[in-house]
Structure formats: C-alpha cells, structure tokens
Design a protein around this motif. Structure first.
Motif, PDB file in Angstrom:
ATOM      1  N   ASN A   2      30.821  49.736  32.686  1.00  9.84           N
ATOM      2  CA  ASN A   2      30.233  49.637  34.029  1.00  9.84           C
ATOM      3  C   ASN A   2      29.524  48.306  34.250  1.00  9.84           C
ATOM      4  O   ASN A   2      28.549  48.240  34.986  1.00  9.84           O
ATOM      5  N   ARG A   3      30.029  47.254  33.628  1.00  9.92           N
ATOM      6  CA  ARG A   3      29.346  45.965  33.711  1.00  9.92           C
ATOM      7  C   ARG A   3      29.456  45.321  35.085  1.00  9.92           C
ATOM      8  O   ARG A   3      28.696  44.406  35.408  1.00  9.92           O
ATOM      9  N   LEU A   4      30.414  45.775  35.907  1.00 11.71           N
ATOM     10  CA  LEU A   4      30.606  45.179  37.231  1.00 11.71           C
ATOM     11  C   LEU A   4      30.428  46.208  38.349  1.00 11.71           C
ATOM     12  O   LEU A   4      30.872  45.985  39.480  1.00 11.71           O
ATOM     13  N   THR A   5      29.749  47.308  38.040  1.00 11.75           N
ATOM     14  CA  THR A   5      29.512  48.327  39.064  1.00 11.75           C
ATOM     15  C   THR A   5      28.731  47.740  40.237  1.00 11.75           C
ATOM     16  O   THR A   5      27.747  47.020  40.055  1.00 11.75           O
ATOM     17  N   GLY A   6      29.209  48.013  41.443  1.00 11.90           N
ATOM     18  CA  GLY A   6      28.563  47.510  42.648  1.00 11.90           C
ATOM     19  C   GLY A   6      29.045  46.148  43.090  1.00 11.90           C
ATOM     20  O   GLY A   6      28.677  45.686  44.182  1.00 11.90           O
ATOM     21  N   ARG A   7      29.874  45.499  42.266  1.00  6.98           N
ATOM     22  CA  ARG A   7      30.397  44.177  42.625  1.00  6.98           C
ATOM     23  C   ARG A   7      31.687  44.324  43.424  1.00  6.98           C
ATOM     24  O   ARG A   7      32.461  45.263  43.232  1.00  6.98           O
ATOM     25  N   VAL A   8      31.920  43.389  44.325  1.00  9.32           N
ATOM     26  CA  VAL A   8      33.138  43.359  45.131  1.00  9.32           C
ATOM     27  C   VAL A   8      33.885  42.074  44.804  1.00  9.32           C
ATOM     28  O   VAL A   8      33.340  40.969  44.959  1.00  9.32           O
ATOM     29  N   ALA A   9      35.113  42.218  44.337  1.00 12.39           N
ATOM     30  CA  ALA A   9      35.890  41.070  43.875  1.00 12.39           C
ATOM     31  C   ALA A   9      37.100  40.825  44.756  1.00 12.39           C
ATOM     32  O   ALA A   9      37.683  41.770  45.314  1.00 12.39           O
ATOM     33  N   LEU A  10      37.481  39.558  44.849  1.00 15.86           N
ATOM     34  CA  LEU A  10      38.729  39.156  45.487  1.00 15.86           C
ATOM     35  C   LEU A  10      39.486  38.323  44.455  1.00 15.86           C
ATOM     36  O   LEU A  10      38.948  37.339  43.947  1.00 15.86           O
ATOM     37  N   VAL A  11      40.711  38.746  44.137  1.00 19.81           N
ATOM     38  CA  VAL A  11      41.512  38.073  43.102  1.00 19.81           C
ATOM     39  C   VAL A  11      42.810  37.579  43.720  1.00 19.81           C
ATOM     40  O   VAL A  11      43.604  38.379  44.237  1.00 19.81           O
ATOM     41  N   THR A  12      43.050  36.278  43.672  1.00 11.78           N
ATOM     42  CA  THR A  12      44.294  35.730  44.200  1.00 11.78           C
ATOM     43  C   THR A  12      45.362  35.729  43.104  1.00 11.78           C
ATOM     44  O   THR A  12      45.063  35.693  41.923  1.00 11.78           O
ATOM     45  N   GLY A  13      46.617  35.790  43.530  1.00 11.33           N
ATOM     46  CA  GLY A  13      47.694  35.898  42.551  1.00 11.33           C
ATOM     47  C   GLY A  13      47.504  37.130  41.697  1.00 11.33           C
ATOM     48  O   GLY A  13      47.831  37.139  40.509  1.00 11.33           O
ATOM     49  N   GLY A  14      47.008  38.205  42.327  1.00  7.95           N
ATOM     50  CA  GLY A  14      46.585  39.377  41.585  1.00  7.95           C
ATOM     51  C   GLY A  14      47.665  40.393  41.295  1.00  7.95           C
ATOM     52  O   GLY A  14      47.390  41.420  40.669  1.00  7.95           O
ATOM     53  N   ALA A  15      48.897  40.139  41.705  1.00  5.82           N
ATOM     54  CA  ALA A  15      49.949  41.147  41.580  1.00  5.82           C
ATOM     55  C   ALA A  15      50.568  41.202  40.194  1.00  5.82           C
ATOM     56  O   ALA A  15      51.171  42.203  39.820  1.00  5.82           O
ATOM     57  N   ARG A  16      50.457  40.109  39.430  1.00  7.56           N
ATOM     58  CA  ARG A  16      51.083  40.103  38.112  1.00  7.56           C
ATOM     59  C   ARG A  16      50.398  39.088  37.208  1.00  7.56           C
ATOM     60  O   ARG A  16      49.538  38.329  37.643  1.00  7.56           O
ATOM     61  N   GLY A  17      50.785  39.081  35.943  1.00  9.31           N
ATOM     62  CA  GLY A  17      50.274  38.104  34.996  1.00  9.31           C
ATOM     63  C   GLY A  17      48.780  38.186  34.778  1.00  9.31           C
ATOM     64  O   GLY A  17      48.203  39.279  34.691  1.00  9.31           O
ATOM     65  N   ILE A  18      48.145  37.036  34.679  1.00  8.70           N
ATOM     66  CA  ILE A  18      46.698  36.985  34.458  1.00  8.70           C
ATOM     67  C   ILE A  18      45.952  37.671  35.590  1.00  8.70           C
ATOM     68  O   ILE A  18      44.986  38.402  35.369  1.00  8.70           O
ATOM     69  N   GLY A  19      46.390  37.461  36.825  1.00  9.83           N
ATOM     70  CA  GLY A  19      45.719  38.074  37.963  1.00  9.83           C
ATOM     71  C   GLY A  19      45.723  39.586  37.887  1.00  9.83           C
ATOM     72  O   GLY A  19      44.699  40.238  38.138  1.00  9.83           O
ATOM     73  N   GLU A  20      46.852  40.158  37.541  1.00  8.46           N
ATOM     74  CA  GLU A  20      46.937  41.614  37.400  1.00  8.46           C
ATOM     75  C   GLU A  20      45.979  42.118  36.321  1.00  8.46           C
ATOM     76  O   GLU A  20      45.279  43.128  36.509  1.00  8.46           O
ATOM     77  N   ALA A  21      45.944  41.424  35.189  1.00  4.64           N
ATOM     78  CA  ALA A  21      45.047  41.830  34.108  1.00  4.64           C
ATOM     79  C   ALA A  21      43.592  41.760  34.537  1.00  4.64           C
ATOM     80  O   ALA A  21      42.782  42.628  34.178  1.00  4.64           O
TER      81      ALA A  21
END
Length: 249
Positions: A2-21
């Motif tokens: 739960n280290r990021l509970t309450g955080r809102v993230a936006l990840v680009t290139g998020g569909a695969r590879g490093i972004g997906e992970a």
C-alpha cells in the motif's frame, strides 16, 4: 502493498512493456492509474484485466490537446494527478547520414517533446494535489553514445537534461522530478536484439520490465530526498567493460 495508496498516476506508453509493468506495480501498491497509449486494443485489455484501479484513454503524447484531455479525464475519474510516468518512446536505427530528417524529428517529438508537454500539462493538477512525482524514462543512451542511434541518443540525453531543469522549476511546488535509465530490457522494442549485447555486463542478461517497475515504485514512494537525479538500471552496462585481454604476461 500500500505504498501508493491515495496516489493518482498517469502512465504514458502504458499498454505494454515497461509501461504495462509500471501500471501493474502502481495499481498493486494502491494507486489509481490512468493508462495512456496509442495502442487502443492493448490498452483496453490491460484496463479490463486490472479492474477498477485503472482506466484507459487513447492519447498521442505529441499532441497538446491530447495531454489536456488525458489530464482532465484522470481528474474526473480519480482526482488530481500526483504521479506522472513519461514512458512512451520509440527507437529508430540509422547513422547520422542515413537518417531521414523527418525520422529524426519524429523520434524527438515522441521521446522529448512529448514528456515536456506532459510535465507542462500535469503541473497544475499536481499543485491541486499538493505534491507530485514525475518520472521520465530515459535510457543508458541518455548517459553514453551508441552508433547508428543518433536520434534516440539525442532524445534521451535531452530528456535527462530536461528532467534537471524541471526539477528546479517545480521544486517550490513540492514536485520531484527524476529520470530512469534502463539498459537492455526485455520488451517489444528490444525483441529483435541478440543476447550477445549483454555478455560483457556484470549482470549478463536482459532486465525485465518488472525490475524497472520496482524502481519506479521506489522513486514514487520512498525516494523522498531525491530530485533531478538519474537512476540507472542496466545490469552494470555503463559501469565499464569486463572483457579482458586473453594474453597474459
């Protein structure tokens, strides 16, 4: 978990590879994540698999209006953005003379101009959130040169420098900005590369997207005294060469 509970993230290139992970790791740590990519089918499949912790929107990182829409949709869905991972990127091979000018500009547009637009777009949202962390995914090509990769090298060195400038510009808003520098990582982008490129590394293998994602979680959650800094994850590739002369005196 739960280290990021309450955080809102936006990840680009998020569909695969490093972004997906990264999307998966952030969601596992309690964050709400907006996945953005130009790969519509893959992005929607990832959102369906990860459930209510994520949403997906199609976004071209080179478009100012697409960034505005992505941030607005993230705020409507989850609230103000507090984490941005500028991961979207491409690579094109070719020497300085062989590379078409349009190709060179396209690489810089996606790998450098896109992250600049992204930081510009999320900064007001992060102020509303009260703080923020921006992670720019550069490369070992942002630390050293590679033959036949002039456009890619230029974009990743530029992103490294842009990270430092942004860290200074945004420090007063309690926004940290760091760059991540992966070496050889097993992703669709490196699928055609031979294992031989890793044999002289201290850790002689390709890294995994999950290993990069764990570093991203650390930077987002725990590296609270770091900004403007480079974090290298390359199996020791930039440390030096382990190739020895076979002839001994």
């Amino acid at each position: 978990m739960n280290r990021l509970t309450g955080r809102v993230a936006l990840v680009t290139g998020g569909a695969r590879g490093i972004g997906e992970a990264v999307v998966r790791a952030f969601a596992d740590e309690g964050a709400s994540v907006m996945i953005t990519d130009v790969l519509d089918e893959a992005g929607r499949a990832l959102q369906e698999e990860t459930g209510t912790a994520t949403r997906f929107c199609v976004a071209d990182v080179t478009s100012e209006s697409a960034w505005a829409s992505a941030v607005a949709e993230t705020e409507r869905t989850f609230g103000p953005v507090s984490l941005l991972v500028n991961n979207a990127g491409i690579v094109e091979f070719g020497s300085i003379e062989e590379t078409d000018p349009a190709v060179f500009r396209r690489v810089l547009d996606i790998n450098l101009f896109g992250p600049w637009l992204g930081m510009r777009a999320v900064a007001p949202s992060m102020r509303r959130a009260g703080d923020g962390v921006i992670l720019n995914v550069s490369s070992t090509a942002g630390l050293m040169g590679y033959a036949s990769l002039g456009a890619y090298v230029a974009s990743k060195w530029g992103l490294r420098g842009l990270t430092k400038a942004a860290a200074l510009d945004l420090a007063s808003d309690n926004i940290r900005v760091c760059s991540i520098h992966p070496g050889p990582i097993s992703t669709p982008m490196t699928a055609g590369m031979d294992d031989s490129i890793t044999v002289s590394q201290p850790i002689p293998r390709f890294g995994t997207p999950q290993e990069v994602a764990r570093m991203a979680v650390f930077l987002a959650a725990d590296a609270t005294y770091s900004t403007g800094s480079e974090f290298v994850i390359d199996g020791g590739a930039t440390t030096g060469s382990m190739i020895l002369n076979s002839e001994q005196d």
